[in-house]
Structure formats: structure tokens, C-alpha cells
Motif scaffolding. Sequence first.
Motif, mmCIF file in Angstrom:
data_model
loop_
_atom_site.group_PDB
_atom_site.id
_atom_site.type_symbol
_atom_site.label_atom_id
_atom_site.label_comp_id
_atom_site.label_asym_id
_atom_site.label_seq_id
_atom_site.Cartn_x
_atom_site.Cartn_y
_atom_site.Cartn_z
ATOM 1 N N GLY A 1 -17.714 18.837 66.518
ATOM 2 C CA GLY A 1 -18.187 20.179 66.668
ATOM 3 C C GLY A 1 -19.230 20.986 66.683
ATOM 4 N N ASP A 2 -19.704 20.223 65.455
ATOM 5 C CA ASP A 2 -21.066 20.138 65.248
ATOM 6 C C ASP A 2 -21.956 19.823 66.239
ATOM 7 N N GLU B 1 -14.126 10.970 66.345
ATOM 8 C CA GLU B 1 -13.191 10.378 65.561
ATOM 9 C C GLU B 1 -13.382 10.618 64.053
ATOM 10 N N GLY B 2 -14.208 11.743 63.831
ATOM 11 C CA GLY B 2 -14.539 11.521 62.443
ATOM 12 C C GLY B 2 -15.593 11.175 62.265
ATOM 13 N N ARG B 3 -15.984 9.968 62.139
ATOM 14 C CA ARG B 3 -17.484 9.378 61.860
ATOM 15 C C ARG B 3 -18.360 9.835 61.584
ATOM 16 N N ASP C 1 -17.172 15.513 76.683
ATOM 17 C CA ASP C 1 -15.968 16.478 77.135
ATOM 18 C C ASP C 1 -15.028 16.092 78.865
ATOM 19 N N SER C 2 -15.499 15.796 79.096
ATOM 20 C CA SER C 2 -15.328 15.768 80.527
ATOM 21 C C SER C 2 -14.830 14.570 80.748
ATOM 22 N N HIS C 3 -15.236 13.319 80.779
ATOM 23 C CA HIS C 3 -14.738 12.127 81.106
ATOM 24 C C HIS C 3 -14.092 11.283 79.887
#
Length: 499
Positions: free
Chosen positions: A364-365, A348-350, A387-389
Motif C-alpha cells: 500500500g505504501d 504479503e506484509g514482508r 495489481d492486474s495479474h
Amino acid sequence: MKPTDEQAAATDAFRAGEHLALQAGAGTGKTTTLALLARNTKRRGRYVAYNRAVAQDATARFPRTVQCKTTHSLAYAAIGHRYSHRLNAPRRPAWQTGKALGLAKGIRIGEREISQRALSNALLRTVSRFCHAPEDTIAFQHVPRLRGLEDKEAHQELAAHIVPVARKAWSDLQDTHDGCVRFEHDHYLKIWALTRPRLDADYLLLDEAQDTDPVVEQIFLAQRGHAQLVMVGDSAQAIYHWRGAKDVMVGFEGTQSTLSQSFRFGPRLADEANRWLHLADAPIRLTGTPEVPTEIGAVDHPDAVLCRTNVGAMAQVIALMAAGRRVALVGGGDSLRALAEAARDLKEGRRTHHPELVLFPCWGDLQDYASHDPAGRDLQPLVNLVDSHGADTILAAVARLAPEQHAHVTVSTAHRAKGREWPRVLIAGDFAQPQGDVQAGLAGSPASTRPVDDAEARLAYVAVTRARHHLDLGGLSEVRDGSGSATEPARPESRARSV
């Protein structure tokens, strides 16, 4: 029960006053044997247990001439009670503690920005690592290596900043009146160890010697001059080296004895255990009890599912819940909840303050680090799971965990399963999945001399010996001994942990 020949031999060595290292394989009755030793003497003994539950159980099994305690209880009686008013103090954020000790702002090392909060977390972890180490003074080796900051020069720069403040924190902790650092039980144990204590006993019995904390090792071995030392453990179950534990049975100066008759399972499972003992180059082989029927094959409804990693355990929890099963997780879900919350923050960018992920500015990092950096390979299963769940699914599953006594099935890592047993056990698939390029470790490859890493073989041995009646090898069924294999466990990185 009539003692076995091995138990009788150990008793003879004990009676003779010899220092004794007793290699006790899975299910061989080590506590029963130690109680047998104690009943064969009127001398005063101390049994040193690794947790309170084990000490309480031993108290009921040992004669009254033996005091059964944990090292923490011994330390509390000697010194810890002086700090009782500081124990259980209200929790405070690490950044507040760091600020109180002089960590006012973040720093930059190379391309990484390390916030004041991250530095404060590293500071407290440094003090914690020192409390489990044999050294008398906090030094650079106690500073944890941060993800994304693994190279030697960067770590030394970090340590130069952390060590002086960590020493200040340690001085604060030794104040019996008050302080700004939250006081924990490991703190008074370390303070006691630094006094070089003498234990008042004629003999000492050390349990789980293969995974001894270096501080406990230091205290125990220092009693050699006035007490008979007896240590019991299973070197093949030494599976905590990655967090600093030491197998003190190796190189111990004393009589070496063994317990190899397992009363937990039958000959078929003993043969399977011996395959892993061979791969681990262990000093013992097991004999099963013919009267105990043990099957090896598919299990439709296991009592326990054992996994290689915490992330693998979470994947099993989610799958079993989806199938309508009530699921328990050994050790609870706190660590997985913290990882999932950290992943959600990053997605969420935090930024997160989780010590494993604190240096990553975004999801992403972390994905890039796990996919391409050799030091991040063990984070790939976490990335795949999230990423899957999704982090919310993981958090919902953790919230639905049942108490073990009310569950249909118990999920555990092999590490947490040590010392436990169940009637029917299934080994999860994450044991057999290699991480990274392991071609040089595959049987049949010119570079291959041992198809399975020693540490992985020891962990597999622990896993397969948790079953009493039925074992489904699951993920381990694909891994064969030196005769050949298509898939084998990855050789762990030097600082690998079960994420």
C-alpha cells in the motif's frame, strides 16, 4: 562491395592520419566501414568492442593487423589476472559484506528507517557506480538515490554514512591476496583505468561511441598523444544517458564524417526513421535501399514486439502466452523475476531487499508513492501490472520463457533491441502512454515548442529501425511530429529508468 562515396571519404580521412568521428546511422554498415579502413593501412590497430561477442565477430572481419578486444579483456591481461583467484568467489548476502566492513546497524533519516541490509545494498551499489565513473576517489555523487529518500539533504546524510565505508570496500578490493568484498570484472577494469594505461597501437577504433562508459572514454581519449583515434557510433542512438553513459562523439576534436545509406531497409522506413531523427535534432538523415522492400502497416504475426519498459515487455509476454505463443524475452527474465518477488513480499506484509523498493514497508505504501509522488511515476506501470495479474502470474510467465531460437515471437525493450534486427517488428502500446501531467508538452498547447522529448525520439528511432521488411508502428502511430498530436510520450524524470 564497392565503397559508397561516404565510405570512400572516411577512408581518405583515415589515410591522412586524421582523428575521425564517424556518425553511422542504423543499418549503414559501420563494422564493414571500419574493416575497410583497416585494410587500407599496414599499421597496427586495436578495435575496442563493447562486448565479447562483438569482438569475436570483428576478429573474423578485420585483418590480422588489428587486435579486437573488449576493454575488460585488455584490463584483465594488464592487471586483472592478478585477481583471478578472487573472481567467481561464492556469492554472499550484501548484509554480510556490510557487516564485515563495519555497517553493524540501520539508521533513521527523516521519517525513513533504513535497515542494515538496505545500507549494505547501497554500499555495494556505490562501489559499482564508482567503477563506471571517471573520478579517482569515491565521493557523495556515487551514492545511489534511494526511492523515498530523494531530497538533497536526505541524500547528503545518507552519503555521509555510506562514503567512508565504500572507500574501505574499495581498499579491500585492491588487495591482490584476499578480501571480504566479492570481486567482479568491473573492479579490475577500474583499477587498470586508474593506472592511466597506454595502449600499444598506431590507431584505435572505438565502437558504439554514443554510449561510452566514462571509464572507457577516459582510457580512449588519453591515447590521443601517440595513436590516431577513430570512433564510430550513432548519436541518435544515445539512449543510455540515464545510467551514466556519454556520447563522446559530441565535441570530439577531429574530422566529422557520416554514413547515411542504410542497407537494412527501404526508402519508406528510412522516411519514418528520419521523422524521429528530426524530432531528436540528430546530426544525420538516412537513405533507404530501393532494392530492399519494406512495408509500414499492421503485422498479424510479428517476429519481435518492442516495448518502452521492462514492465510493458512483461505485459506483452503474458498476453502472447495467453494466446498460445511460445515467447522469448531478450535479456531473460531475471530483473522482472526480482521485481515480482519483491512485489509479492510487500503484498504479503514482508519487507523486500530489492534496491528499487527497499524503503517501502508494504504494498500500500508503494501504491501511494507511485500514484501521488512525482518521483514515483515510473513505478506506476509495475503497480498496475502486479495489481492486474498478480505476482504469481508474472513469476509463472517468466518460468515459461523460451529460448529465442525456439520461440514464435521475441519480446524486447527498445534499449535491449539496439544492435538487433528482425524481419517483422511491432511497436508496443507503452510508447504512447503519457505518465503524469504532460499537457505542457502537447502540440498545440501554448507552452509546446517540441511535441516529443529528445530522449523519447531517440528511443523511437532505435525501435523503428529494427525492422527489415515490415514495421507496425503500433503505439508510435498516435505520435505525430510538430504538426499536431493528441498523445505523446511523457518527458522522463531526470532519473527515469525503464522499469
